[in-house]
Design a protein around this motif. Structure first.
Motif, PDB file in Angstrom:
ATOM      1  N   PRO A 217      -8.677 -10.081  36.796  1.00  0.00           N
ATOM      2  CA  PRO A 217     -10.099  -9.715  36.878  1.00  0.00           C
ATOM      3  C   PRO A 217     -10.329  -8.212  36.732  1.00  0.00           C
ATOM      4  N   PHE A 218      -9.473  -7.395  37.366  1.00  0.00           N
ATOM      5  CA  PHE A 218      -9.643  -5.957  37.210  1.00  0.00           C
ATOM      6  C   PHE A 218      -9.393  -5.545  35.766  1.00  0.00           C
ATOM      7  N   ALA A 219      -8.401  -6.138  35.128  1.00  0.00           N
ATOM      8  CA  ALA A 219      -8.134  -5.829  33.722  1.00  0.00           C
ATOM      9  C   ALA A 219      -9.340  -6.171  32.854  1.00  0.00           C
TER      10      ALA A 219
ATOM     11  N   ARG B 208      -9.362   1.432  14.205  1.00  0.00           N
ATOM     12  CA  ARG B 208     -10.247   0.435  13.614  1.00  0.00           C
ATOM     13  C   ARG B 208      -9.515  -0.416  12.582  1.00  0.00           C
ATOM     14  N   ALA B 209      -8.647   0.216  11.791  1.00  0.00           N
ATOM     15  CA  ALA B 209      -7.950  -0.520  10.735  1.00  0.00           C
ATOM     16  C   ALA B 209      -7.068  -1.624  11.312  1.00  0.00           C
ATOM     17  N   ALA B 210      -6.408  -1.330  12.427  1.00  0.00           N
ATOM     18  CA  ALA B 210      -5.516  -2.309  13.054  1.00  0.00           C
ATOM     19  C   ALA B 210      -6.204  -3.082  14.160  1.00  0.00           C
ATOM     20  N   ASP B 211      -7.482  -2.771  14.436  1.00  0.00           N
ATOM     21  CA  ASP B 211      -8.223  -3.386  15.535  1.00  0.00           C
ATOM     22  C   ASP B 211      -7.400  -3.342  16.822  1.00  0.00           C
ATOM     23  N   THR B 212      -6.954  -2.116  17.149  1.00  0.00           N
ATOM     24  CA  THR B 212      -6.057  -1.913  18.297  1.00  0.00           C
ATOM     25  C   THR B 212      -6.572  -0.767  19.150  1.00  0.00           C
ATOM     26  N   LEU B 213      -6.564  -0.989  20.446  1.00  0.00           N
ATOM     27  CA  LEU B 213      -6.964   0.024  21.412  1.00  0.00           C
ATOM     28  C   LEU B 213      -5.708   0.677  21.974  1.00  0.00           C
ATOM     29  N   HIS B 214      -5.583   1.987  21.824  1.00  0.00           N
ATOM     30  CA  HIS B 214      -4.456   2.741  22.365  1.00  0.00           C
ATOM     31  C   HIS B 214      -4.861   3.314  23.722  1.00  0.00           C
ATOM     32  N   VAL B 215      -4.159   2.930  24.778  1.00  0.00           N
ATOM     33  CA  VAL B 215      -4.434   3.401  26.141  1.00  0.00           C
ATOM     34  C   VAL B 215      -3.232   4.214  26.588  1.00  0.00           C
ATOM     35  N   SER B 216      -3.452   5.493  26.899  1.00  0.00           N
ATOM     36  CA  SER B 216      -2.310   6.386  27.117  1.00  0.00           C
ATOM     37  C   SER B 216      -2.660   7.508  28.080  1.00  0.00           C
ATOM     38  N   ASP B 217      -1.620   8.117  28.671  1.00  0.00           N
ATOM     39  CA  ASP B 217      -1.807   9.371  29.399  1.00  0.00           C
ATOM     40  C   ASP B 217      -1.477  10.565  28.505  1.00  0.00           C
ATOM     41  N   ARG B 218      -1.186  10.277  27.232  1.00  0.00           N
ATOM     42  CA  ARG B 218      -0.840  11.284  26.215  1.00  0.00           C
ATOM     43  C   ARG B 218       0.367  12.104  26.656  1.00  0.00           C
TER      44      ARG B 218
ATOM     45  N   LEU C 254       2.038   4.706  26.958  1.00  0.00           N
ATOM     46  CA  LEU C 254       1.150   4.228  25.903  1.00  0.00           C
ATOM     47  C   LEU C 254       1.213   2.710  25.847  1.00  0.00           C
ATOM     48  N   VAL C 255       0.056   2.087  25.862  1.00  0.00           N
ATOM     49  CA  VAL C 255      -0.056   0.643  25.682  1.00  0.00           C
ATOM     50  C   VAL C 255      -1.057   0.388  24.567  1.00  0.00           C
ATOM     51  N   LYS C 256      -0.708  -0.552  23.685  1.00  0.00           N
ATOM     52  CA  LYS C 256      -1.590  -0.911  22.578  1.00  0.00           C
ATOM     53  C   LYS C 256      -2.160  -2.307  22.840  1.00  0.00           C
ATOM     54  N   ILE C 257      -3.488  -2.371  22.904  1.00  0.00           N
ATOM     55  CA  ILE C 257      -4.190  -3.634  23.127  1.00  0.00           C
ATOM     56  C   ILE C 257      -4.725  -4.116  21.784  1.00  0.00           C
ATOM     57  N   GLN C 258      -4.127  -5.173  21.260  1.00  0.00           N
ATOM     58  CA  GLN C 258      -4.554  -5.710  19.975  1.00  0.00           C
ATOM     59  C   GLN C 258      -5.781  -6.591  20.162  1.00  0.00           C
ATOM     60  N   ARG C 259      -6.704  -6.479  19.200  1.00  0.00           N
ATOM     61  CA  ARG C 259      -7.959  -7.240  19.246  1.00  0.00           C
ATOM     62  C   ARG C 259      -8.587  -7.139  20.639  1.00  0.00           C
ATOM     63  N   PRO C 260      -9.034  -5.945  21.031  1.00  0.00           N
ATOM     64  CA  PRO C 260      -9.518  -5.724  22.406  1.00  0.00           C
ATOM     65  C   PRO C 260     -10.735  -6.565  22.784  1.00  0.00           C
TER      66      PRO C 260
ATOM     67  N   ASP D 177     -10.178 -12.825  23.993  1.00  0.00           N
ATOM     68  CA  ASP D 177      -9.925 -13.302  25.353  1.00  0.00           C
ATOM     69  C   ASP D 177      -8.539 -12.914  25.842  1.00  0.00           C
ATOM     70  N   ALA D 178      -7.609 -12.679  24.902  1.00  0.00           N
ATOM     71  CA  ALA D 178      -6.229 -12.363  25.277  1.00  0.00           C
ATOM     72  C   ALA D 178      -6.029 -10.890  25.627  1.00  0.00           C
ATOM     73  N   ALA D 179      -7.050 -10.056  25.397  1.00  0.00           N
ATOM     74  CA  ALA D 179      -6.884  -8.614  25.605  1.00  0.00           C
ATOM     75  C   ALA D 179      -6.580  -8.280  27.054  1.00  0.00           C
ATOM     76  N   ALA D 180      -7.271  -8.942  27.999  1.00  0.00           N
ATOM     77  CA  ALA D 180      -7.034  -8.661  29.414  1.00  0.00           C
ATOM     78  C   ALA D 180      -5.625  -9.050  29.818  1.00  0.00           C
ATOM     79  N   GLU D 181      -5.110 -10.130  29.258  1.00  0.00           N
ATOM     80  CA  GLU D 181      -3.725 -10.536  29.531  1.00  0.00           C
ATOM     81  C   GLU D 181      -2.757  -9.459  29.057  1.00  0.00           C
ATOM     82  N   GLN D 182      -3.046  -8.855  27.901  1.00  0.00           N
ATOM     83  CA  GLN D 182      -2.172  -7.787  27.395  1.00  0.00           C
ATOM     84  C   GLN D 182      -2.181  -6.586  28.336  1.00  0.00           C
ATOM     85  N   LEU D 183      -3.373  -6.200  28.783  1.00  0.00           N
ATOM     86  CA  LEU D 183      -3.462  -5.044  29.683  1.00  0.00           C
ATOM     87  C   LEU D 183      -2.788  -5.347  31.007  1.00  0.00           C
ATOM     88  N   PHE D 184      -3.017  -6.542  31.527  1.00  0.00           N
ATOM     89  CA  PHE D 184      -2.387  -6.921  32.798  1.00  0.00           C
ATOM     90  C   PHE D 184      -0.865  -6.927  32.667  1.00  0.00           C
TER      91      PHE D 184
END
Length: 565
Positions: free
Chosen positions: A248-250, A320-330, A334-340, A343-350
């Motif tokens: 749920p938090f994800a 945008r080209a890969a439809d991927t969200l890059h989440v990082s502390d730089r 680094l975590v890449k969330i595909q198709r953010p 419905d599966a995006a939260a599972e990837q982040l979790f």
């Protein structure tokens, strides 16, 4: 919660009105906005407001609350009995939160109020342990009385050798012997003022807790909560570090991250308006604006891990080209969330939330999640109440909804006998002594009757004052007056020294009184009966209330601080 971008709302073109909250001044009084007897109706209003949210919101609420109750019961059961706590999964949830520190009694009052309101409304009470805030120094300031001069001063007592600097959930105790003997050290220091501080009972639980977890913040929070169980409080607790490790938090976090450009703009605009309304010049208060670096946008979250526990900001870039969200502390993470938007995006982040990828919400987002998803009524302290008004502005514009309202509360509890020690004549004496010291330099004739100044000089000064020349021809006269004053001042050097000694003693008495009457002492140095009786008096309405505080009206729901709720 599925994404469709949230509806856009018109942005205000002027700073909104904000309510101020002031701490009560007298012992046994409390600030509660709105009044305690309005808590039930406020909770009911919030329930109706939350029930009117769209179906995807309500689905997330059901999922999040079910997991919250289970997680809080499991966590709490490791150190105290939960029995029927949270057994009714359909009951409303009343929530509060604070850092796992040894805070002052005004903050602890909120925990007693949490229990009180939950009992009155048939709700489940849950306290959030804000363990993602950076820990302060591993010591508390304890008042004591000097053996030589009898004056009150502070003494620092440490429970560990560590100096903080990392989140509470990362603060391992490095000096276990010092930690185990902390209660003895506190009792020794405070004994001249308090014979029976509750640190002894509290630290019995702390020693057991530190053996379980090894972390200072965890140990102090569990010790306090176990002690609250001894006192009859029926509440659950859960650390932010546990709360954030959930689907749920994800989902909630992704609702912000995948629409970050719009959140970014609203967050910064509302923060700028808050500063303008309060005349704040510092860009760091109440919270810093979110930054942008080329395609990277800063998000209102933290990242850290066991191997590098220092908090770093979260940055997000959308490919945008890969439809991927890059989440990082730089830096290292680094975590890449595909198709953010899927419905599966939260599972990837979790799945990415490991011991080395600890994604934690910052303060304003923490209470957004707590108030919109997890609870029906949130209890803030004064700091949280001030700053979460900013949170309300951000919530209402980003999510296009009316935020549920919250309560603000704090109490003032002084040490036993502190009020009796107040001597209002001390401040008057200080002003008199300052005036007399100035007279020894510029009005020495005032001391003529003491014999400390020459009668010839007094006569000369009086003659000069009786024959003041007109403006423009006073230079010679002024030089004569200055010379006479200097001569009398030299003769009054011993008198001035004695007055300065008296002034310093008066200042020490004033400082002693201020320390003794402070509302900021750590709760663990108070006798527990004194605290509990004071809290019960406030909660029952039998204590004397500061009417100008009790009658403050609710502001419609707002606020929180970067550090504490």
């Amino acid at each position: 919660m599925t994404h469709p971008p949230y509806p856009k709302t018109d942005a205000p073109d002027a700073p909104p009105a904000y309510q101020e909250y002031r701490a009560p001044q007298r012992h046994g009084t409390a600030l509660t906005v709105p009044r305690l007897d309005q808590a039930a109706s406020l909770l009911s209003d919030n329930q109706a407001l939350l029930a009117a949210l769209p179906s995807d919101w309500k689905a997330l609420q059901r999922e999040a609350r079910s997991q919250l109750i289970d997680a809080a019961r499991r966590y709490t059961s490791t150190y105290r009995s939960v029995e029927t706590l949270g057994a009714n999964i359909d009951a409303p949830i009343v929530m509060a939160g604070h850092q796992p520190a040894i805070f002052h009694p005004g903050v602890w009052f909120k925990n007693f109020a949490l229990d009180h309101i939950a009992r009155q409304t048939g709700s489940t009470a849950i306290n959030l342990v804000v363990d993602n805030d950076v820990a302060a120094a591993s010591a508390i300031r304890v008042p004591t009385r000097g053996a030589a001069n009898g004056q009150i001063h502070y003494h620092s007592v440490a429970f560990d050798a560590a100096s903080g600097g990392v989140p509470y959930e990362q603060t391992l105790v490095t000096d276990r012997d010092r930690f185990d003997r902390f209660d003895e050290a506190v009792v020794k220091v405070v004994r001249p003022l308090v014979a029976d501080p509750c640190i002894t009972e509290l630290w019995h639980h702390a020693r057991a807790a530190v053996r379980r977890c090894g972390y200072a913040g965890c140990a102090m929070a569990q010790a306090r909560h176990a002690y609250e169980n001894d006192l009859g409080l029926q509440t659950l607790e859960i650390p932010i570090g546990v709360l954030c490790r959930s689907i749920p938090f994800a989902k909630f976090a992704l609702g912000i991250l995948r629409d970050l450009p719009r959140f970014h703009e609203i967050y910064n605009r509302c923060t700028d308006l808050y500063r303008a309304a309060h005349g704040i010049r510092s860009n760091a208060h109440p919270v810093p604006n979110l930054q942008q670096d080329d395609e990277w946008l800063e998000a209102p979250f933290w990242l850290y891990g066991n191997l590098s526990p220092q908090r770093r900001g979260v940055w997000v870039r959308y490919d945008r080209a890969a439809d991927t969200l890059h989440v990082s502390d730089r830096n290292k993470r680094l975590v890449k969330i595909q198709r953010p938007d899927s419905d599966a995006a939260a599972e990837q982040l979790f799945a990415a939330m490991t011991q080395e990828f600890k994604l934690r919400s910052r303060a304003l987002v923490t209470t957004m999640y707590a108030r919109l998803i997890l609870s029906d009524l949130f209890l803030h302290g004064i700091g949280g109440g001030k700053y979460d008004q900013l949170g309300d502005q951000i919530m209402s514009q980003f999510f296009a909804l009316q935020p549920p309202r919250f309560m603000v509360m704090s109490a003032t509890v002084q040490l036993p006998g502190a009020a009796l020690q107040h001597q209002p004549d001390v401040e008057h004496q200080i002003r008199q002594l300052r005036d007399q010291i100035r007279q020894t330099r510029f009005q020495g004739q005032c001391f003529a009757e003491t014999g400390a100044v020459s009668s010839d000089l007094v006569t000369a000064k009086q003659a000069l004052l009786s024959d003041i020349p007109e403006r423009g021809v006073k230079l010679a006269w002024h030089k004569q007056v200055t010379a006479v004053n200097a001569a009398m001042s030299a003769q009054l050097a011993d008198v001035r020294a004695e007055l300065n000694r008296q002034l310093e003693a008066a200042r020490e008495r004033s400082l002693s009184q201020a320390i003794l009457r402070s509302r900021e002492h750590p709760f663990c140095i108070f006798p527990i009966d004194w605290l509990v009786q004071t809290y019960r008096g406030i909660l029952s309405g039998s204590s004397t209330a500061d009417k100008n505080l009790a009658d403050q009206q609710p502001n419609g729901g707002e606020e929180q601080t970067q550090g504490g709720m």
